[in-house]
Design an enzyme around this catalytic site. Structure first.
Site, PDB file in Angstrom:
ATOM      1  N   ARG A   1       0.851  -1.189   0.000  1.00  0.00           N
ATOM      2  CA  ARG A   1       0.000   0.000   0.000  1.00  0.00           C
ATOM      3  C   ARG A   1       0.888   1.241   0.000  1.00  0.00           C
ATOM      4  NH1 ARG A   1      -3.560  -2.523  -1.682  1.00  0.00           N
ATOM      5  NH2 ARG A   1      -5.624  -2.895  -0.833  1.00  0.00           N
TER       6      ARG A   1
ATOM      7  N   HIS B   1      -1.396   0.265  -9.864  1.00  0.00           N
ATOM      8  CA  HIS B   1      -2.086  -0.623  -8.908  1.00  0.00           C
ATOM      9  C   HIS B   1      -2.734  -1.824  -9.630  1.00  0.00           C
ATOM     10  CE1 HIS B   1      -4.093  -0.818  -4.709  1.00  0.00           C
ATOM     11  NE2 HIS B   1      -4.065  -2.017  -5.255  1.00  0.00           N
TER      12      HIS B   1
HETATM   13  P1  NDP Z   1      -1.721 -10.912   4.951  1.00  0.00           P
HETATM   14  O1  NDP Z   1      -2.636 -10.361   5.983  1.00  0.00           O
HETATM   15  O2  NDP Z   1      -1.691 -12.378   4.720  1.00  0.00           O
HETATM   16  O3  NDP Z   1      -0.217 -10.456   5.278  1.00  0.00           O
HETATM   17  C1  NDP Z   1       0.096  -9.241   5.855  1.00  0.00           C
HETATM   18  C2  NDP Z   1       1.471  -9.402   6.479  1.00  0.00           C
HETATM   19  O4  NDP Z   1       1.889  -8.138   6.995  1.00  0.00           O
HETATM   20  C3  NDP Z   1       1.477 -10.387   7.638  1.00  0.00           C
HETATM   21  O5  NDP Z   1       2.617 -11.212   7.544  1.00  0.00           O
HETATM   22  C4  NDP Z   1       1.581  -9.481   8.856  1.00  0.00           C
HETATM   23  O6  NDP Z   1       2.273 -10.064   9.956  1.00  0.00           O
HETATM   24  C5  NDP Z   1       2.383  -8.333   8.299  1.00  0.00           C
HETATM   25  N1  NDP Z   1       2.166  -7.138   9.108  1.00  0.00           N
HETATM   26  C6  NDP Z   1       1.028  -6.451   9.321  1.00  0.00           C
HETATM   27  N2  NDP Z   1       1.232  -5.429  10.166  1.00  0.00           N
HETATM   28  C7  NDP Z   1       2.533  -5.473  10.496  1.00  0.00           C
HETATM   29  C8  NDP Z   1       3.347  -4.717  11.362  1.00  0.00           C
HETATM   30  N3  NDP Z   1       2.869  -3.690  12.068  1.00  0.00           N
HETATM   31  N4  NDP Z   1       4.649  -5.049  11.486  1.00  0.00           N
HETATM   32  C9  NDP Z   1       5.156  -6.118  10.803  1.00  0.00           C
HETATM   33  N5  NDP Z   1       4.436  -6.896   9.959  1.00  0.00           N
HETATM   34  C10 NDP Z   1       3.135  -6.569   9.822  1.00  0.00           C
HETATM   35  O7  NDP Z   1      -2.053 -10.129   3.602  1.00  0.00           O
HETATM   36  P2  NDP Z   1      -1.741 -10.550   2.095  1.00  0.00           P
HETATM   37  O8  NDP Z   1      -0.389 -11.117   2.019  1.00  0.00           O
HETATM   38  O9  NDP Z   1      -2.861 -11.318   1.540  1.00  0.00           O
HETATM   39  O10 NDP Z   1      -1.788  -9.103   1.401  1.00  0.00           O
HETATM   40  C11 NDP Z   1      -0.878  -8.119   1.797  1.00  0.00           C
HETATM   41  C12 NDP Z   1      -1.273  -6.760   1.266  1.00  0.00           C
HETATM   42  O11 NDP Z   1      -0.992  -6.673  -0.133  1.00  0.00           O
HETATM   43  C13 NDP Z   1      -2.753  -6.402   1.330  1.00  0.00           C
HETATM   44  O12 NDP Z   1      -3.132  -5.975   2.618  1.00  0.00           O
HETATM   45  C14 NDP Z   1      -2.853  -5.281   0.332  1.00  0.00           C
HETATM   46  O13 NDP Z   1      -2.566  -4.053   0.973  1.00  0.00           O
HETATM   47  C15 NDP Z   1      -1.744  -5.607  -0.665  1.00  0.00           C
HETATM   48  N6  NDP Z   1      -2.267  -6.015  -1.973  1.00  0.00           N
HETATM   49  C16 NDP Z   1      -1.935  -5.270  -3.064  1.00  0.00           C
HETATM   50  C17 NDP Z   1      -2.375  -5.632  -4.306  1.00  0.00           C
HETATM   51  C18 NDP Z   1      -1.970  -4.869  -5.516  1.00  0.00           C
HETATM   52  O14 NDP Z   1      -2.519  -5.106  -6.590  1.00  0.00           O
HETATM   53  N7  NDP Z   1      -0.997  -3.982  -5.419  1.00  0.00           N
HETATM   54  C19 NDP Z   1      -3.248  -6.800  -4.495  1.00  0.00           C
HETATM   55  C20 NDP Z   1      -3.513  -7.528  -3.292  1.00  0.00           C
HETATM   56  C21 NDP Z   1      -3.031  -7.141  -2.071  1.00  0.00           C
HETATM   57  P3  NDP Z   1       1.724 -11.362  10.749  1.00  0.00           P
HETATM   58  O15 NDP Z   1       2.047 -12.527   9.849  1.00  0.00           O
HETATM   59  O16 NDP Z   1       2.513 -11.384  11.992  1.00  0.00           O
HETATM   60  O17 NDP Z   1       0.267 -11.162  10.957  1.00  0.00           O
HETATM   61  C1  OXD Z   2      -6.174  -5.840  -2.940  1.00  0.00           C
HETATM   62  C2  OXD Z   2      -5.766  -4.927  -4.009  1.00  0.00           C
HETATM   63  O1  OXD Z   2      -5.974  -5.501  -1.759  1.00  0.00           O
HETATM   64  O2  OXD Z   2      -6.119  -5.188  -5.180  1.00  0.00           O
HETATM   65  O3  OXD Z   2      -6.713  -6.925  -3.223  1.00  0.00           O
HETATM   66  O4  OXD Z   2      -5.075  -3.938  -3.745  1.00  0.00           O
END
Ligand code: NDP
Ligand code: OXD
Length: 272
Positions: free
Chosen positions: A187, A235
Site C-alpha cells: 500500500r 495498482h
Molecule cells: P496478509 O494479511 O496475509 O499479510 C500481511 C502481512 O503483513 C502479515 O505477515 C503481517 O504479519 C504483516 N504485518 C502487518 N502489520 C505489520 C506490522 N505492524 N509489522 C510487521 N508486519 C506486519 O495479507 P496478504 O499477504 O494477503 O496481502 C498483503 C497486502 O498486499 C494487502 O493488505 C494489500 O494491501 C496488498 N495487496 C496489493 C495488491 C496490488 O494489486 N498492489 C493486491 C492484493 C493485495 P503477521 O504474519 O505477523 O500477521
Molecule cells: C487488494 C488490491 O488488496 O487489489 O486486493 O489492492
C-alpha cells in the site's frame, strides 16, 4: 451480508447491521468505516489466483531490477552493445516486508530462482520456507541483510509511514553490496513518499518498481513519473478475478449459514 470493494461509506450507514462483510480483495483498508463495529464479522479474499498474480508481479519486478533491464532499454535506444557485470541471484538478499499469504508465496518463488530471502512480520512465525523476523525490535537486523526490499505490508495504523528514509538508509548495512532496490506492491500509505523520492534522487536506492502510491491515481505532477530509475504500474500487481473470487465468497457465505468456520478472518482494529 455485504460484499464490497472500496464502497461508498454511505453503504454502511444505509445497511448498518450486516451479518458479515466480505472484502472482495486482500486489502481491507477500504473497510475503515467499520473499524469500531467489533460486532460485525469481516472477511477478506485469500485466493490462489490472486496470490499467483502477486508472485508474477514481484518476481518480474525483482528480476527487472536485478537483471538491469532499465540499462538495456537505454542501451537499445542508443544502439549500444555493452555487456555489464551481472551478479548471481545467490548473492542478492531479498527482504519481504509483510511476509503474509502473498509475501510467503513471493518469497518462496524468489528462493526457487536462487535469491537469498528473508521476511519481516508482526507476530512470531513458527514455520516458514525462509527466515522470518518479527516485531519492531527486529526491523533493523532484518533491513541490515536486505539488498532488495519488497513491501507487501497492509495499510494499518502501525504500518502507515513505516517505510521512511531511515529504512532506506539501513538497507544492506550488514554487508553493503552498493546496490539497493525497492519494490512496493503493498500500500502506498506505508511509505513516506517524499523520503522515497529523496532516496531515489540521491541513489541511496538504485531503482524502484512501484505499483501503489499516495494518493492514487498518482498525480501527473509527481516527480516519480519522470525518474529514470523508477518503473510505475497503476495498482495492477494482483487484480481480483471475479471468476475465482465470487464462487469462494458464495461458498464462505454458505459456510457461515451453516455455522462453520470461514478463513480470511479480519480484525479491523488490528487493520488486516
Ligand atoms: P496478509 O494479511 O496475509 O499479510 C500481511 C502481512 O503483513 C502479515 O505477515 C503481517 O504479519 C504483516 N504485518 C502487518 N502489520 C505489520 C506490522 N505492524 N509489522 C510487521 N508486519 C506486519 O495479507 P496478504 O499477504 O494477503 O496481502 C498483503 C497486502 O498486499 C494487502 O493488505 C494489500 O494491501 C496488498 N495487496 C496489493 C495488491 C496490488 O494489486 N498492489 C493486491 C492484493 C493485495 P503477521 O504474519 O505477523 O500477521
Ligand atoms: C487488494 C488490491 O488488496 O487489489 O486486493 O489492492
Amino acid at each position: 451480508m455485504i460484499c464490497a470493494w472500496k464502497a461508498d461509506p454511505a453503504l454502511y450507514s444505509a445497511y448498518p447491521d450486516p451479518r458479515a462483510v466480505f472484502s472482495l480483495g486482500a486489502g481491507v483498508d477500504h473497510l475503515q468505516p467499520l473499524k469500531h463495529r467489533r460486532d460485525i464479522p469481516v472477511f477478506r479474499v485469500i485466493d490462489p489466483d490472486l496470490t499467483m498474480r502477486m508472485v508474477e508481479y514481484v518476481a518480474f519486478a525483482v528480476l527487472y531490477l536485478h537483471r538491469q533491464i532499465p540499462l538495456y532499454l537505454r542501451h537499445q535506444k542508443a544502439r549500444i552493445w555493452n555487456p555489464p557485470d551481472q551478479r548471481a541471484a545467490s548473492h542478492v538478499r531479498i527482504g519481504i516486508l509483510g511476509a503474509g499469504v502473498m509475501g510467503e508465496a513471493c518469497g518462496a518463488a524468489l528462493q526457487s530462482i536462487g535469491f537469498q530471502v528473508s521476511g519481516w512480520v508482526r507476530t512470531p512465525r513458527a514455520e516458514s520456507a525462509f527466515p522470518v523476523r518479527s516485531g519492531r525490535d527486529a526491523l533493523p537486523a532484518f533491513l541490515a541483510n536486505v539488498d532488495v526490499l519488497v513491501n507487501l505490508l497492509p495499510r494499518t495504523d502501525e504500518t502507515t509511514g513505516l517505510v521512511n528514509s531511515a529504512v532506506f538508509a539501513a538497507l544492506g548495512a550488514q554487508r553493503p553490496s552498493g546496490v539497493k532496490f525497492f519494490v512496493n506492491a503493498g500500500r502506498g500509505e506505508t511509505v513516506v513518499q517524499a523520503d522515497l523520492i529523496a532516496a531515489l534522487r540521491s541513489r541511496t536506492l538504485a531503482g524502484a518498481v512501484l505499483d501503489v502510491f499516495t494518493p492514487e491515481p498518482l498525480p501527473t505532477d509527481s516527480p516519480l513519473w519522470a525518474m529514470d530509475n523508477v518503473l510505475i504500474t497503476p495498482h495492477v500487481a494482483a487484480d481480483s478475478n471475479p471468476a475465482t473470487i465470487i464462487p469462494q465468497v458464495i461458498r464462505d457465505i454458505e459456510r457461515l449459514e451453516r455455522g462453520e468456520r470461514v478463513s480470511g478472518t479480519v480484525d479491523l482494529m488490528r487493520g488486516y
